[in-house]
Write an enzyme that holds these catalytic residues in place. Sequence first.
Site, mmCIF file in Angstrom:
data_model
loop_
_atom_site.group_PDB
_atom_site.id
_atom_site.type_symbol
_atom_site.label_atom_id
_atom_site.label_comp_id
_atom_site.label_asym_id
_atom_site.label_seq_id
_atom_site.Cartn_x
_atom_site.Cartn_y
_atom_site.Cartn_z
ATOM 1 N N PRO A 153 1.301 2.606 6.025
ATOM 2 C CA PRO A 153 0.778 3.963 6.162
ATOM 3 C C PRO A 153 -0.601 3.928 6.815
ATOM 4 O O PRO A 153 -1.487 3.200 6.371
ATOM 5 C CB PRO A 153 0.673 4.451 4.716
ATOM 6 C CG PRO A 153 1.645 3.626 3.953
ATOM 7 C CD PRO A 153 1.645 2.283 4.632
ATOM 8 N N SER B 166 3.989 -2.500 -2.568
ATOM 9 C CA SER B 166 4.745 -1.253 -2.582
ATOM 10 C C SER B 166 4.437 -0.560 -1.261
ATOM 11 O O SER B 166 3.822 -1.147 -0.389
ATOM 12 C CB SER B 166 4.359 -0.399 -3.778
ATOM 13 O OG SER B 166 3.104 0.188 -3.548
ATOM 14 N N CYS B 167 4.864 0.693 -1.115
ATOM 15 C CA CYS B 167 4.749 1.300 0.204
ATOM 16 C C CYS B 167 3.341 1.791 0.503
ATOM 17 O O CYS B 167 2.987 1.994 1.644
ATOM 18 C CB CYS B 167 5.756 2.429 0.362
ATOM 19 S SG CYS B 167 5.389 3.860 -0.657
ATOM 20 N N VAL B 168 2.526 1.999 -0.556
ATOM 21 C CA VAL B 168 1.165 2.489 -0.297
ATOM 22 C C VAL B 168 0.134 1.457 -0.711
ATOM 23 O O VAL B 168 0.372 0.652 -1.579
ATOM 24 C CB VAL B 168 0.844 3.807 -1.030
ATOM 25 C CG1 VAL B 168 1.414 4.970 -0.274
ATOM 26 C CG2 VAL B 168 1.293 3.798 -2.456
ATOM 27 N N PHE C 216 5.460 5.936 7.405
ATOM 28 C CA PHE C 216 5.449 4.496 7.695
ATOM 29 C C PHE C 216 6.863 4.000 7.931
ATOM 30 O O PHE C 216 7.831 4.754 7.769
ATOM 31 C CB PHE C 216 4.806 3.723 6.522
ATOM 32 C CG PHE C 216 5.515 3.923 5.203
ATOM 33 C CD1 PHE C 216 5.254 5.039 4.420
ATOM 34 C CD2 PHE C 216 6.457 3.004 4.757
ATOM 35 C CE1 PHE C 216 5.922 5.223 3.218
ATOM 36 C CE2 PHE C 216 7.114 3.181 3.547
ATOM 37 C CZ PHE C 216 6.850 4.301 2.782
#
Lengths: 103, 411
Positions: free
Chosen positions: B353, A101-103, B347
């Site tokens: 990130p 996922s993005c994190v 990001f």
Amino acid sequence: METRTIAGKSVSFTEDGYMSDMHEWNEDIAKELAKEENIELDDLHWKVLGFLREKQAAGVSLTIRSVGKSGIVDIKGFYTLFPGGPLKLSTKIAGLPKPASCV
Amino acid sequence: MKKIIILGAGTAGTIMLNKLRKALPRDEWTITIIDQHRTHYYQPGFLFIPFGIYNREDVIKPKADFFPPGVNVIFDETDKIHPEESSILMKDGTVHKYDYLIIATGTQTRPEETPGLKGDLWYKEIFDFYTIEGAMALREYFKRWEGGHLVMNIAEVPYKCPVAPLEFVFLADDYFTKIGIRNKVKISYVTPMSGAFTKPRATKMLSGLLEEKNIDVIPDFYLESVDNEKKVIRSYDEREISFDVLTIVPVNMGSEIIERSNMGDDLFFVPTDKHTLRSEQYENIFVLGDAANIPTSKAGSVAHFAADILFENLLSAIEGRELHAKFDGHANCYIETGGGKGSLIDFNYETEPLPGTFPLPGIGPFGLLKNTRMNHYGKVMFRWIYWHILLKGKEMPIDPLMSMAGKCKNC
Ligand SMILES: Cc1cc2nc3c(=O)[nH]c(=O)nc-3n(C[C@H](O)[C@H](O)[C@H](O)COP(=O)(O)OP(=O)(O)OC[C@H]3O[C@@H](n4cnc5c(N)ncnc54)[C@H](O)[C@@H]3O)c2cc1C
């Protein structure tokens, strides 16, 4: 980043143990990686790996559902092929980046 | 007269409408926006409703308040897109032709995709907070709840705003602490991913928060069905987790019109060039926001950044030039962590990130991957920015493409 010799080839991996470059992959490497996960690759496994590599190359996000709709196996069948974490294991063996996922 | 149609008047469609009307001469271009609903929801606000922080009035406004003058507005049901004929067919049989179409139909939750999810306990002990109805029902439930096992489950990826369920458990921890029953509440975060965090830097910087707040993480759980009688969720590999209250992010899919028009992938997201934002199949169709299948977060901030790129490329297409603007997948999301603090991630397609600081002229800096009060104010401010700047397509002091300024690669 870590480099290991697999099937006679020097292959680089990310911190999570996924191959850094899907183009370094070949079938012998896949067999070795599968062995590390205690999986013996049969026809159906290869079809799934091929499907995942094709989707990844097309820039599509990989999901368990899409494998289930691929016509190769259903979701239960996907779990039988790669017990525990089918997407995690199959992408690893297919030499693809970790599904994240993005994190 | 040449025609542009924008399908969907949510975050993305409204931003584009404002940008385009300003740029294109009215005597040459008609711009039409179509949606079946009249109310605009500030969806990021849904997160706060279950905890009584926001009310319904804080998150709704009429869509039309954000439309500029000089556009055609159609509030009616659509049937199909006919891309070969460059037209849209409405339910009532009317046909609207376009020279260019911008698809901005977003993503919707589909609880009916999971067997048992919409069963007897739906909105009694099972709730989503991705809809206003779900968020309001959960608010009522939490007012009376005396404790037990709260299970937050994500049914499928991708889903919009990937950090929202994390924020939800952080806010739940805070809320139950404040009302004095945290010792009677067990909170579990159940995800199909390999963890609550999956990127190396974010994992390192933020996963401690879950432990600190005593939130259990159950990874690799891929939801098959919900058993209303036994009150358990079941995975495909036959694991069961019992719950007293289940909060869920149901399967997210693209709009039904994409399904009906046969224009989507297996989750009905539209195959879109991730750099130019043009449809992969049709030269005169662009896709903005959650409706696109591009591999970045489905978030309002992404729609906002992508809008600048799409705008450039649409103008290029109109003038017969090459599409030179390239989207990089830039996303910028505040993460509420409870107790009046927050974190921030920034990001794109290539860069995960990273920690550091995020400069914002006049206001910032904010702390990237840090847990600070300032970041919480960022989130609070976002609502004002959303209504007053973002939707109206006004300039913001953030570049659409991600910048490395302030970020630390080796931290
Ligand atoms: C709980 C929650 C928290 C969130 N938090 C954040 C956050 O902190 N930061 C952030 O950046 N983003 C956040 N988001 C995500 C953000 O709200 C969305 O990514 C954003 O709204 C996407 O914009 P969109 O225009 O693509 O879709 P939407 O805003 O959902 O709009 C889609 C529109 O299309 C219309 N539509 C659908 N089908 C049709 C059809 N067939 N015909 C006509 N119209 C149609 C719909 O009615 C709707 O108006 C959050 C979302 C949720 C649910």
